[in-house]
Enzyme design. Structure first.
Site, short mmCIF file in Angstrom:
data_model
loop_
_atom_site.label_atom_id
_atom_site.label_comp_id
_atom_site.label_asym_id
_atom_site.label_seq_id
_atom_site.Cartn_x
_atom_site.Cartn_y
_atom_site.Cartn_z
N SER A 157 0.87 -1.14 0.11
CA SER A 157 0.00 0.18 0.14
C SER A 157 0.92 1.18 -0.12
O SER A 157 1.66 1.39 -0.73
CB SER A 157 -0.94 -0.21 1.37
OG SER A 157 -1.98 0.92 1.16
N ASP A 250 -10.13 -3.28 -5.81
CA ASP A 250 -9.19 -2.13 -5.13
C ASP A 250 -9.29 -1.10 -6.02
O ASP A 250 -8.79 -1.34 -7.24
CB ASP A 250 -7.98 -2.68 -4.79
CG ASP A 250 -7.03 -1.89 -3.91
OD1 ASP A 250 -7.45 -0.56 -3.76
OD2 ASP A 250 -5.97 -2.28 -3.45
N HIS A 280 -8.20 -4.66 -0.80
CA HIS A 280 -7.12 -3.96 -0.11
C HIS A 280 -6.81 -4.41 1.28
O HIS A 280 -7.84 -4.88 1.96
CB HIS A 280 -7.33 -2.21 -0.04
CG HIS A 280 -6.12 -1.63 -0.06
ND1 HIS A 280 -5.01 -1.38 -0.86
CD2 HIS A 280 -5.60 -1.05 1.17
CE1 HIS A 280 -4.15 -0.58 -0.41
NE2 HIS A 280 -4.52 -0.33 0.77
#
Length: 315
Positions: A157, A250, A280
């Site tokens: 991320s 996502d 995610h």
């Protein structure tokens, strides 16, 4: 544009989403920063899976120019590491730290035998861009200066963004041997592609991504700065072998695809896996969701092969 997640996402993953939301509500960005960190830390503790038996860790500091950067170093007993994996945690540049991804790093260490160095870079809004980048760059430079082992960079991320940014910056000095980016946000345009198709995805919405970018950037538009948005670097030459693993459900998934395509267009090596039906932050689902477990095996395989100077071909 609506997406039917009841079809794409299986029951195991929905159970993980529901458990996550019981700690960390979907509208968490409406909380104060302090409240966000509190609920995120509580959630991470609830999902903590412990260490594999052979893995131990030690906390230390890296002395940067104006700051001591906390790191956690993982080693596997009875194993001589072939490489060092520098790990940058996720959390939107706002939450997370050494504890939030502690078990993930321990399991990567166990599966690869590599030394893992997890970096506790400074967070926004107290420390705006480019502070987090500078901390991660300083950590890379320290490892490069103090170890002869190959270095692989990995992050999820926000950490995937920082991993790519550091790799772009150092590629023509002592470059990492490879990079593995896990559902990274790389600065793609939020008005097209997966940012529209998955604007209301469980676990991360497009609104969330805009919020975190604004917090990190202090409201300033940094989109042309490759340290902030590696996808917008005009130069993709000289990058090391790269594996990007995204989640299908996502808004960030197209960032991974576009990043791979730019590396390939520049003559480099890159793979992009878009994990079907995953969302995610699925790393925390690796012990409860079969799709996440399989993806984590692919992530570990990518780290291991790249750290040995081998190309996975496909995962």
């Amino acid at each position: 544009m609506s997406t039917d997640y009841s079809v794409l996402i299986d029951k195991e993953t929905w159970a993980f989403i529901d458990r996550t939301n019981s700690f960390y509500p979907p509208d968490a960005i409406d909380l104060t920063i302090e409240e966000q960190r509190g609920v995120y830390n509580t959630m991470c503790r609830a999902f903590f899976a412990g260490y594999p038996e052979a893995v131990s860790s030690m906390d230390a500091f890296i002395d940067a120019r104006d700051h001591r950067i906390p790191v956690r170093v993982y080693d596997k007993s009875g194993s001589k590491p072939e490489a060092v994996c520098l790990y940058f945690h996720g959390g939107g540049f706002v939450v997370g730290g050494l504890d939030s991804h502690d078990d993930v790093c321990a399991e990567i260490c166990d599966a690869t035998g590599f030394r893992i160095v997890s970096v506790d870079y400074r967070l926004a809004p107290e420390h705006l861009h480019p502070t987090a980048f500078r901390d991660c760059l300083a950590a890379f430079e320290h490892v490069a200066d103090t170890s002869d082992l190959p270095i692989i960079i990995c992050g999820d991320s926000a950490g995937g963004n920082l991993a790519a940014a550091v790799t772009h910056h150092v590629r023509r000095q002592r470059a990492p041997i490879g990079q593995v980016l896990i559902y990274p946000g790389l600065g793609g345009a939020t008005d097209q592609g997966s940012y529209l198709t998955h604007a209301e995805a469980p676990m991360l919405s497009t609104r969330d991504t805009v919020y975190y970018a604004n917090i990190r950037g202090g409201g300033f538009n940094w989109s042309t700065d490759p340290r902030f948005a590696p996808l917008n670097d005009p130069d993709f030459g000289g990058l090391p072998p790269t594996v990007v693993i995204s989640a299908e459900c996502d808004p960030l998934s197209d960032d991974g695809r576009h990043y791979r395509d730019k590396i390939l267009a520049a003559g480099g090596k890159a793979i992009w896996n878009n994990e079907p039906g995953l969302i995610h932050a699925y790393l925390r689902a690796r012990h409860s969701v079969e799709r996440a477990r399989s993806s984590f095996r692919r992530i570990v395989t990518a780290v291991h092969l790249l750290g040995q100077g081998r190309w996975p071909g496909q995962l």
